[in-house]
Design an enzyme around this catalytic site. Structure first.
Site, PDB file in Angstrom:
ATOM      1  N   SER A   9      65.509 -14.928  57.180  1.00 17.91           N
ATOM      2  CA  SER A   9      65.144 -16.276  56.727  1.00 17.91           C
ATOM      3  C   SER A   9      66.322 -16.922  56.006  1.00 17.91           C
ATOM      4  O   SER A   9      66.819 -16.377  55.013  1.00 17.91           O
ATOM      5  CB  SER A   9      63.966 -16.206  55.751  1.00 17.91           C
ATOM      6  OG  SER A   9      63.882 -17.435  55.048  1.00 17.91           O
ATOM      7  N   HIS A  34      65.268 -17.485  61.214  1.00 20.75           N
ATOM      8  CA  HIS A  34      64.003 -18.048  60.702  1.00 20.75           C
ATOM      9  C   HIS A  34      64.310 -19.188  59.740  1.00 20.75           C
ATOM     10  O   HIS A  34      65.059 -19.014  58.756  1.00 20.75           O
ATOM     11  CB  HIS A  34      63.226 -16.940  59.977  1.00 20.75           C
ATOM     12  CG  HIS A  34      61.845 -17.319  59.549  1.00 20.75           C
ATOM     13  ND1 HIS A  34      60.760 -17.311  60.406  1.00 20.75           N
ATOM     14  CD2 HIS A  34      61.371 -17.725  58.345  1.00 20.75           C
ATOM     15  CE1 HIS A  34      59.674 -17.681  59.726  1.00 20.75           C
ATOM     16  NE2 HIS A  34      60.020 -17.935  58.486  1.00 20.75           N
ATOM     17  N   ASP A  36      62.740 -21.708  57.086  1.00 23.93           N
ATOM     18  CA  ASP A  36      61.557 -21.995  56.257  1.00 23.93           C
ATOM     19  C   ASP A  36      61.571 -23.453  55.838  1.00 23.93           C
ATOM     20  O   ASP A  36      62.332 -23.854  54.953  1.00 23.93           O
ATOM     21  CB  ASP A  36      61.551 -21.072  55.028  1.00 23.93           C
ATOM     22  CG  ASP A  36      61.004 -19.701  55.383  1.00 23.93           C
ATOM     23  OD1 ASP A  36      61.613 -18.689  54.994  1.00 23.93           O
ATOM     24  OD2 ASP A  36      59.952 -19.640  56.072  1.00 23.93           O
ATOM     25  N   MET A  38      59.862 -26.639  54.158  1.00 22.82           N
ATOM     26  CA  MET A  38      58.856 -26.873  53.116  1.00 22.82           C
ATOM     27  C   MET A  38      58.868 -28.347  52.694  1.00 22.82           C
ATOM     28  O   MET A  38      59.943 -28.962  52.612  1.00 22.82           O
ATOM     29  CB  MET A  38      59.151 -25.986  51.899  1.00 22.82           C
ATOM     30  CG  MET A  38      59.191 -24.518  52.258  1.00 22.82           C
ATOM     31  SD  MET A  38      59.556 -23.508  50.812  1.00 22.82           S
ATOM     32  CE  MET A  38      59.825 -21.914  51.595  1.00 22.82           C
ATOM     33  N   HIS A  67      59.435 -22.295  60.828  1.00 24.39           N
ATOM     34  CA  HIS A  67      58.163 -22.073  60.123  1.00 24.39           C
ATOM     35  C   HIS A  67      57.875 -23.315  59.296  1.00 24.39           C
ATOM     36  O   HIS A  67      58.523 -23.546  58.269  1.00 24.39           O
ATOM     37  CB  HIS A  67      58.326 -20.820  59.249  1.00 24.39           C
ATOM     38  CG  HIS A  67      57.162 -20.507  58.379  1.00 24.39           C
ATOM     39  ND1 HIS A  67      57.261 -19.609  57.339  1.00 24.39           N
ATOM     40  CD2 HIS A  67      55.877 -20.949  58.375  1.00 24.39           C
ATOM     41  CE1 HIS A  67      56.088 -19.509  56.733  1.00 24.39           C
ATOM     42  NE2 HIS A  67      55.231 -20.304  57.354  1.00 24.39           N
ATOM     43  N   MET A  69      55.999 -25.094  56.760  1.00 23.04           N
ATOM     44  CA  MET A  69      55.072 -25.011  55.625  1.00 23.04           C
ATOM     45  C   MET A  69      54.905 -26.437  55.093  1.00 23.04           C
ATOM     46  O   MET A  69      55.393 -26.796  54.000  1.00 23.04           O
ATOM     47  CB  MET A  69      55.637 -24.068  54.553  1.00 23.04           C
ATOM     48  CG  MET A  69      55.606 -22.612  54.990  1.00 23.04           C
ATOM     49  SD  MET A  69      56.577 -21.529  53.957  1.00 23.04           S
ATOM     50  CE  MET A  69      58.144 -21.625  54.822  1.00 23.04           C
ATOM     51  N   MET A 138      51.404 -14.403  56.360  1.00 27.75           N
ATOM     52  CA  MET A 138      52.134 -14.532  55.109  1.00 27.75           C
ATOM     53  C   MET A 138      51.757 -13.369  54.207  1.00 27.75           C
ATOM     54  O   MET A 138      50.590 -13.205  53.839  1.00 27.75           O
ATOM     55  CB  MET A 138      51.794 -15.861  54.428  1.00 27.75           C
ATOM     56  CG  MET A 138      52.321 -17.099  55.154  1.00 27.75           C
ATOM     57  SD  MET A 138      54.054 -17.035  55.578  1.00 27.75           S
ATOM     58  CE  MET A 138      54.798 -16.914  53.948  1.00 27.75           C
ATOM     59  N   ASP A 176      55.820 -12.238  57.085  1.00 25.13           N
ATOM     60  CA  ASP A 176      56.837 -12.991  56.337  1.00 25.13           C
ATOM     61  C   ASP A 176      56.545 -12.919  54.842  1.00 25.13           C
ATOM     62  O   ASP A 176      55.537 -13.421  54.373  1.00 25.13           O
ATOM     63  CB  ASP A 176      56.771 -14.449  56.813  1.00 25.13           C
ATOM     64  CG  ASP A 176      57.772 -15.345  56.113  1.00 25.13           C
ATOM     65  OD1 ASP A 176      57.888 -16.506  56.529  1.00 25.13           O
ATOM     66  OD2 ASP A 176      58.430 -14.893  55.163  1.00 25.13           O
TER      67      ASP A 176
HETATM   68  C1  DX5 Z   1      57.974 -17.942  51.710  1.00 23.45           C
HETATM   69  C2  DX5 Z   1      59.110 -17.750  52.643  1.00 23.45           C
HETATM   70  C3  DX5 Z   1      59.671 -16.380  52.370  1.00 23.45           C
HETATM   71  C4  DX5 Z   1      60.913 -16.073  53.114  1.00 23.45           C
HETATM   72  C5  DX5 Z   1      61.216 -14.587  53.018  1.00 23.45           C
HETATM   73  O1  DX5 Z   1      57.545 -19.221  51.780  1.00 23.45           O
HETATM   74  O2  DX5 Z   1      58.673 -17.864  53.979  1.00 23.45           O
HETATM   75  O3  DX5 Z   1      58.676 -15.454  52.688  1.00 23.45           O
HETATM   76  O4  DX5 Z   1      60.764 -16.403  54.429  1.00 23.45           O
HETATM   77  O5  DX5 Z   1      61.571 -14.355  51.732  1.00 23.45           O
HETATM   78  P1  DX5 Z   1      61.740 -12.862  51.143  1.00 23.45           P
HETATM   79  O6  DX5 Z   1      62.143 -11.962  52.298  1.00 23.45           O
HETATM   80  O7  DX5 Z   1      62.822 -13.005  50.112  1.00 23.45           O
HETATM   81  O8  DX5 Z   1      60.408 -12.518  50.583  1.00 23.45           O
HETATM   82 ZN    ZN Z   2      58.817 -18.235  56.756  1.00 18.50          ZN
END
Ligand code: DX5
Ligand code: ZN
Length: 221
Positions: A9, A34, A36, A38, A67, A69, A138, A176
Site C-alpha cells: 500500500s 495498492h 488507498d 480516502m 481501494h 474508501m 478490512m 488489508d
Molecule cells: C487502512 C489502509 C491500511 C493500509 C495498510 O485504511 O487501507 O490498511 O492499506 O496499512 P498497514 O499495512 O500499515 O496496516
Molecule cells: Zn487499502
C-alpha cells in the site's frame, strides 16, 4: 495452491517520491500496487485522487489496485479507470447501489472489488457474488496505516473462503490492515489469497522492500 499475492500500500510510502517508490516496489517483486484513496468523510483521512494514479501509471506495469474508501464511489469509478486502475474496490457501506456500481466497473474493463469494514457481515454480499472479482476484508478500521490486525476478521475470511471454494468462484480474497509475518500466516491459513501491506513493507526502508515482500510470501511456509 496459487502463490499468495502481495499488494504493497502506497499509504506507507514516501509521498514526496511516489514515482521512485513505485519503481522500487515493482523491482522488489510486488504483485500489485495498492492505492488507498480516502475522502475525509467515509474515513477520517484524505489521501489521493485519479491524477496520482495517472502520474504513476508509467512507472510500473504491475496491476494498479485502487481501494476507494470514499462515499459516492460511483463519481470516481470512470476517472480512476481512465487514469490506469486495473482493479477498483468500493465499500459495501459507502453506497446503496453496490451491484449497479460493481457492474459499471466491469463494463469499463476493470476488475470489480467490494470491501467490508470490520463490523460488516459477509452475508451482505452473498446475493451478488456473481458480480464480484475481488473481496477486500478490512482487518483494521480504515483510514490509517500502522494499526493492529483485528483477529475477529479471521472468521469472516474463513467463511468467504469456504463459499468461494465450494462454489468454485473466481474471486480474489484480499485482506488489508495490520499485515505482518505473523498476521499474514493467520490470514492465509483462513483462506486469503492476496495481502495488502503498508507498514511491514515500507518501514525498514527501500533497501529492504524485496526482503520484506519475500518474508510475507514465505510466511505461508
Ligand atoms: C487502512 C489502509 C491500511 C493500509 C495498510 O485504511 O487501507 O490498511 O492499506 O496499512 P498497514 O499495512 O500499515 O496496516
Ligand atoms: Zn487499502
Amino acid at each position: 495452491m496459487n502463490p499468495i499475492k502481495i499488494a504493497p500500500s502506497l499509504l506507507s510510502a514516501d509521498f514526496a517520491a511516489l514515482g521512485k517508490e513505485v519503481t522500487l516496489i515493482t523491482e522488489a517483486k510486488a504483485d500489485w500496487i495498492h492505492f488507498d484513496v480516502m475522502d475525509g468523510a467515509f474515513v477520517p483521512n484524505l489521501t489521493m485522487g485519479p491524477q496520482i494514479v495517472k502520474a504513476l501509471r508509467p512507472y510500473s506495469t504491475l496491476p494498479f489496485d485502487v481501494h476507494l474508501m470514499i462515499y459516492r464511489p460511483e463519481q470516481f469509478i470512470e476517472p480512476f479507470i481512465e487514469a490506469g486502475a486495473n482493479i477498483v474496490t468500493i465499500h459495501q457501506e459507502a453506497t446503496s447501489h453496490l451491484h449497479r456500481h460493481l457492474t459499471q466497473i466491469r463494463k469499463m474493463g476493470a476488475k470489480a472489488g467490494v470491501s467490508l469494514n470490520p463490523a460488516t457481515c459477509h452475508t451482505s454480499i452473498l446475493p451478488i457474488l456473481e458480480a464480484i472479482d475481488l473481496i477486500l476484508i478490512m482487518s483494521v478500521n480504515p483510514g490509517f496505516g500502522g494499526q493492529h490486525f483485528i483477529e475477529s476478521q479471521l472468521k469472516k475470511i474463513e467463511a468467504l473462503s469456504t463459499i468461494i471454494k465450494r462454489e468454485n468462484l473466481n474471486i480474489e480474497l484480499q485482506v488489508d490492515g495490520g499485515i505482518n509475518i505473523k498476521t499474514a500466516r493467520m490470514a492465509i491459513k483462513a483462506g486469503a489469497t492476496c495481502l495488502v501491506a503498508g507498514t511491514s513493507v515500507f518501514e525498514k526502508g527501500s533497501s529492504q522492500y524485496a526482503a520484506c515482500i519475500q518474508d510475507l510470501k514465505n510466511s505461508i511456509l
